[in-house]
Write a protein that holds these residues in place. Structure first.
Motif, PDB file in Angstrom:
ATOM      1  N   GLY A 269       0.819  -1.200   0.000  1.00  8.10           N
ATOM      2  CA  GLY A 269       0.000   0.000   0.000  1.00  8.10           C
ATOM      3  C   GLY A 269       0.848   1.244   0.000  1.00  8.10           C
ATOM      4  N   ASP A 270       0.664   2.064   1.034  1.00  9.34           N
ATOM      5  CA  ASP A 270       1.345   3.350   1.109  1.00  9.34           C
ATOM      6  C   ASP A 270       2.606   3.320   1.961  1.00  9.34           C
ATOM      7  OD1 ASP A 270      -0.570   4.517  -0.522  1.00  9.34           O
ATOM      8  OD2 ASP A 270      -1.871   5.032   1.168  1.00  9.34           O
ATOM      9  N   VAL A 271       3.136   2.131   2.212  1.00 11.38           N
ATOM     10  CA  VAL A 271       4.384   2.033   2.969  1.00 11.38           C
ATOM     11  C   VAL A 271       5.501   2.689   2.172  1.00 11.38           C
ATOM     12  CG1 VAL A 271       6.105   0.448   3.894  1.00 11.38           C
ATOM     13  CG2 VAL A 271       3.687  -0.059   4.154  1.00 11.38           C
ATOM     14  N   ARG A 272       6.341   3.454   2.859  1.00  8.24           N
ATOM     15  CA  ARG A 272       7.443   4.145   2.186  1.00  8.24           C
ATOM     16  C   ARG A 272       8.742   3.382   2.389  1.00  8.24           C
ATOM     17  NH1 ARG A 272       5.893   9.062   0.358  1.00  8.24           N
ATOM     18  NH2 ARG A 272       3.912   9.834   1.171  1.00  8.24           N
ATOM     19  N   GLU A 273       9.574   3.435   1.370  1.00 11.16           N
ATOM     20  CA  GLU A 273      10.839   2.703   1.364  1.00 11.16           C
ATOM     21  C   GLU A 273      11.939   3.624   0.853  1.00 11.16           C
ATOM     22  OE1 GLU A 273      13.658  -0.429   1.411  1.00 11.16           O
ATOM     23  OE2 GLU A 273      11.657  -0.333   2.321  1.00 11.16           O
ATOM     24  N   PRO A 274      13.102   3.654   1.522  1.00 11.50           N
ATOM     25  CA  PRO A 274      14.229   4.459   1.035  1.00 11.50           C
ATOM     26  C   PRO A 274      15.060   3.673   0.027  1.00 11.50           C
ATOM     27  CG  PRO A 274      14.778   3.571   3.180  1.00 11.50           C
ATOM     28  CD  PRO A 274      13.397   3.064   2.852  1.00 11.50           C
TER      29      PRO A 274
ATOM     30  N   LEU B 242      12.299   8.837   1.287  1.00 14.33           N
ATOM     31  CA  LEU B 242      11.308   7.775   1.303  1.00 14.33           C
ATOM     32  C   LEU B 242      10.330   7.930   0.149  1.00 14.33           C
ATOM     33  CD1 LEU B 242      10.518   7.824   5.130  1.00 14.33           C
ATOM     34  CD2 LEU B 242      11.842   6.076   3.919  1.00 14.33           C
ATOM     35  N   LEU B 243       9.990   6.799  -0.466  1.00 13.94           N
ATOM     36  CA  LEU B 243       9.002   6.778  -1.546  1.00 13.94           C
ATOM     37  C   LEU B 243       8.089   5.572  -1.363  1.00 13.94           C
ATOM     38  CD1 LEU B 243      11.379   7.315  -4.615  1.00 13.94           C
ATOM     39  CD2 LEU B 243       9.729   8.999  -3.777  1.00 13.94           C
ATOM     40  N   THR B 244       6.810   5.723  -1.655  1.00  8.41           N
ATOM     41  CA  THR B 244       5.960   4.553  -1.814  1.00  8.41           C
ATOM     42  C   THR B 244       6.263   3.936  -3.177  1.00  8.41           C
ATOM     43  OG1 THR B 244       4.165   5.774  -2.883  1.00  8.41           O
ATOM     44  CG2 THR B 244       4.117   5.650  -0.462  1.00  8.41           C
TER      45      THR B 244
ATOM     46  N   ARG C 278       1.624   2.779 -14.392  1.00 11.84           N
ATOM     47  CA  ARG C 278       0.802   2.997 -13.202  1.00 11.84           C
ATOM     48  C   ARG C 278       1.065   1.888 -12.192  1.00 11.84           C
ATOM     49  NH1 ARG C 278      -3.156   0.319 -16.383  1.00 11.84           N
ATOM     50  NH2 ARG C 278      -4.298  -1.267 -15.193  1.00 11.84           N
ATOM     51  N   PHE C 279       0.875   2.234 -10.933  1.00 15.71           N
ATOM     52  CA  PHE C 279       0.986   1.256  -9.861  1.00 15.71           C
ATOM     53  C   PHE C 279      -0.405   0.774  -9.484  1.00 15.71           C
ATOM     54  CE2 PHE C 279       0.779   0.243  -5.327  1.00 15.71           C
ATOM     55  CZ  PHE C 279       1.664  -0.823  -5.288  1.00 15.71           C
TER      56      PHE C 279
END
Length: 290
Positions: free
Chosen positions: A152-157, A189-191, A208-209
């Motif tokens: 979902g909207d979890v962010r990852e570096p 951080l980016l989703t 698109r995601f």
């Protein structure tokens, strides 16, 4: 009277054809070091699934880079790493750099094994690679225009493989890196949706995601014929590790190299210029490292 120059022993890059291993081998060669590629097709074959190949690959080496396949989070990985390290030390290989994963309990077991081994160790604990979008299991999905994953909207570096390889070169050839754990990430951080939007902006190719359920993701992997153990690994990485536990950037690249890490936007622009996403294909999900 002429002086005889003693040749340097080679550095084994176990996983030498992967995203980080290939770059590491190039970096080591560029600084004049002898590299022994650890792969099944190498002159001295190396296969993580066949312990009988490990000894010959380690013989005569001065240092080793461990990039374990399929992933340090896989069941049994720490036990395999323990055997490999014991074999390396018995053959006089002292300096060892381990590619590890953030937020993975099994990976950190392998880290602990290396720390306690007596080796001159450096640990590179990494997040998700930028290059998964251009060189690995998300490439065909990006080309097809739809990246469908159970996140979902979890962010990852997201971290760049070039940065990882440069840190590994330093760890294996320079002083000051023994006993260091470098947590390597990108600067922000980016989703996954935001990362895909960056790729669209850089490439001009509309991508698109699409978030999907874990059940749909598992069914898709099954339909593509992936082995059950690989499906379990990918499900764990996407549904457990991507729970927000790694949603913060770290300073490992800055500490190791004295510079900021590469940004995802710069990666996407460079990948677009290289033509990584220039052809259209059907989306395919296959096993890959992080």
């Amino acid at each position: 009277m002429s002086q005889t120059i003693k040749p340097q022993k080679p550095i084994l890059v176990a996983g030498g054809t992967g995203k980080t291993g290939r770059r590491l081998a190039q970096g080591l060669t560029a600084c004049g070091r002898d590299v022994r590629i650890g792969s099944r097709s190498a002159a001295i074959p190396f296969d993580w699934a066949d312990r009988s190949t490990w000894g010959a690959a380690l013989d005569g080496a001065s240092a080793a880079y461990i990039s374990y396949y399929p992933d340090l989070a896989a069941p049994g990985a720490p036990e395999e790493i323990a055997v490999f390290i014991d074999m390396a030390l018995a053959r006089g290989v002292r300096r060892i750099a381990l590619l590890s994963g953030r937020g993975e309990a099994e990976a950190q077991r392998s880290e602990d094994i290396l720390k306690a081994s007596g080796a001159d160790w450096t640990i590179l604990r990494c997040g998700w690679f930028n290059q998964n979008f251009s060189e690995s299991f998300l490439l065909d999905a990006v080309k097809a225009g739809v990246v469908a994953l159970p996140v979902g909207d979890v962010r990852e570096p997201f971290v760049d493989a070039d940065d990882i390889a440069e840190v590994a070169v330093a760890a294996l050839t320079q002083d000051g890196h023994v006993g260091q754990l470098y947590e390597l990430t990108g600067p922000r951080l980016l989703t996954f949706a935001e990362a895909v939007a960056e790729i669209t902006a850089a490439s001009g190719h509309n991508v698109r995601f699409e978030p999907i359920s874990p059940a749909a993701f598992s069914a898709r992997l099954t339909s593509e014929g992936l082995p059950d153990e690989m499906i379990a690994l990918l499900m764990m990485l996407f549904t457990e590790v991507l729970d927000g536990r790694n949603a913060y950037p770290c300073d490992g690249v800055q500490r190791a190299l004295g510079r900021a890490p590469k940004d995802f936007r710069d990666y996407a622009r460079a990948a677009a210029r290289s033509g990584a996403w220039s052809t259209v294909a059907e989306p395919v999900l296959v096993a890959a490292d992080r």
